[in-house]
Design a protein around this motif. Structure first.
Motif, mmCIF file in Angstrom:
data_model
loop_
_atom_site.group_PDB
_atom_site.id
_atom_site.type_symbol
_atom_site.label_atom_id
_atom_site.label_comp_id
_atom_site.label_asym_id
_atom_site.label_seq_id
_atom_site.Cartn_x
_atom_site.Cartn_y
_atom_site.Cartn_z
ATOM 1 N N ILE A 113 -67.166 27.662 -27.710
ATOM 2 C CA ILE A 113 -66.248 26.845 -28.284
ATOM 3 C C ILE A 113 -65.424 25.901 -27.467
ATOM 4 N N ARG A 114 -64.832 25.119 -27.572
ATOM 5 C CA ARG A 114 -64.216 23.935 -26.843
ATOM 6 C C ARG A 114 -62.714 23.887 -27.426
ATOM 7 N N PRO A 115 -61.907 24.128 -26.325
ATOM 8 C CA PRO A 115 -60.293 24.197 -26.748
ATOM 9 C C PRO A 115 -60.050 22.695 -27.285
ATOM 10 N N ALA A 144 -66.552 24.650 -22.253
ATOM 11 C CA ALA A 144 -66.880 25.385 -23.423
ATOM 12 C C ALA A 144 -67.327 26.828 -22.919
ATOM 13 N N SER A 145 -67.034 27.761 -23.948
ATOM 14 C CA SER A 145 -66.817 29.207 -23.485
ATOM 15 C C SER A 145 -66.949 29.934 -24.970
ATOM 16 N N GLU A 146 -67.229 31.023 -24.859
ATOM 17 C CA GLU A 146 -67.309 31.916 -25.866
ATOM 18 C C GLU A 146 -66.204 32.269 -26.716
ATOM 19 N N THR A 147 -65.111 32.138 -25.747
ATOM 20 C CA THR A 147 -63.625 32.369 -26.477
ATOM 21 C C THR A 147 -62.981 30.897 -26.546
ATOM 22 N N GLY A 148 -63.356 30.048 -25.887
ATOM 23 C CA GLY A 148 -62.606 28.587 -26.207
ATOM 24 C C GLY A 148 -61.286 28.823 -25.433
ATOM 25 N N ASP A 149 -61.124 29.476 -24.499
ATOM 26 C CA ASP A 149 -59.879 29.502 -23.712
ATOM 27 C C ASP A 149 -59.850 28.207 -22.781
#
Length: 225
Positions: A113-115, A144-149
């Motif tokens: 996910i991208r914030p 991008a990361s699994e958490t979107g942080d």
């Protein structure tokens, strides 16, 4: 005995009719199922001042930013037929982007996910090798990361966006080239976040990822006879 012999065929016919009814009803129900509607396209809010350097007014830079925004939204909702993506991003690049969540799902990971759009600091715009093309160079942060942080540290790297001008007037990113020799060590790309903030993906089946496909505005499109 005669009554027993006539009862069994009737019973079997009744069971068969019931099974047929269930099958037909289930099939009709499946046909009536509607595709899950796509979530609303998010707003984008700059953190601090919006970028206002002279280069930001260049149409090619504006188009690159629109593509980065659409790429992030498409990745977050795993729909690579998103109209905003099609209008700003080439078919080849859309296909490449759609492979990332499929690979994640196949390896039992949550799709990234991208914030917000990948932070980008444009540094140069120049004509491309062919008419109707351009090259936009700058520094970009891939976050991008699994958490979107939003990560604590933003490490930028050099990038070149090859741009194309379609016959209908759209300006799009056609391909992306990394520029390892471009010094981005002191670059501070401006940050924008999606509102509302995207949530971690719940996609666990590759069938739920809407793959990229050729659209009418793509040069690859062949009009039906």
């Amino acid at each position: 005995m005669g009554a027993a012999r006539t009862f069994r065929p009737r019973y079997l016919k009744a069971v068969a009719a019931s099974l047929l009814l269930v099958t037909v009803t289930g099939g009709l129900s499946a046909c009536r199922e509607e595709t899950k509607p796509a979530p609303p396209y998010p707003a984008v809010e700059w953190q601090g001042s919006a970028p206002n350097a002279a280069i930001e007014a260049d149409p090619w830079v504006m188009a690159a930013r629109k593509s980065l925004e659409a790429q992030a939204v498409a990745q977050n909702i795993t729909d690579f037929t998103l109209p905003e993506l099609v209008e700003t991003t080439s078919l080849d690049l859309r296909v490449r982007l759609s492979r990332h969540p499929r690979n994640d799902v196949e390896q039992k990971r949550r799709p990234d996910i991208r914030p917000g759009p990948d932070p980008f600091l444009p540094m140069e715009v120049k004509p491309g090798p062919a008419a109707g093309t351009a090259e936009v160079r700058g520094c970009v942060v891939r976050w991008a990361s699994e958490t979107g942080d939003v990560p604590d540290e933003l490490n930028a790297s050099g990038v070149l966006f090859r741009m194309e001008h379609l016959a209908d007037g759209q300006l799009r990113i056609s391909s992306v080239v990394t520029l390892p020799d471009l010094d981005c060590s002191t670059a501070t790309p401006p940050i924008a976040l999606f509102v509302p903030a995207p949530e971690p993906s719940d996609v666990t089946d590759a069938q739920d990822i809407v793959r990229a496909k050729v659209a009418e505005i793509d040069p690859e499109y062949i009009k039906p006879a």
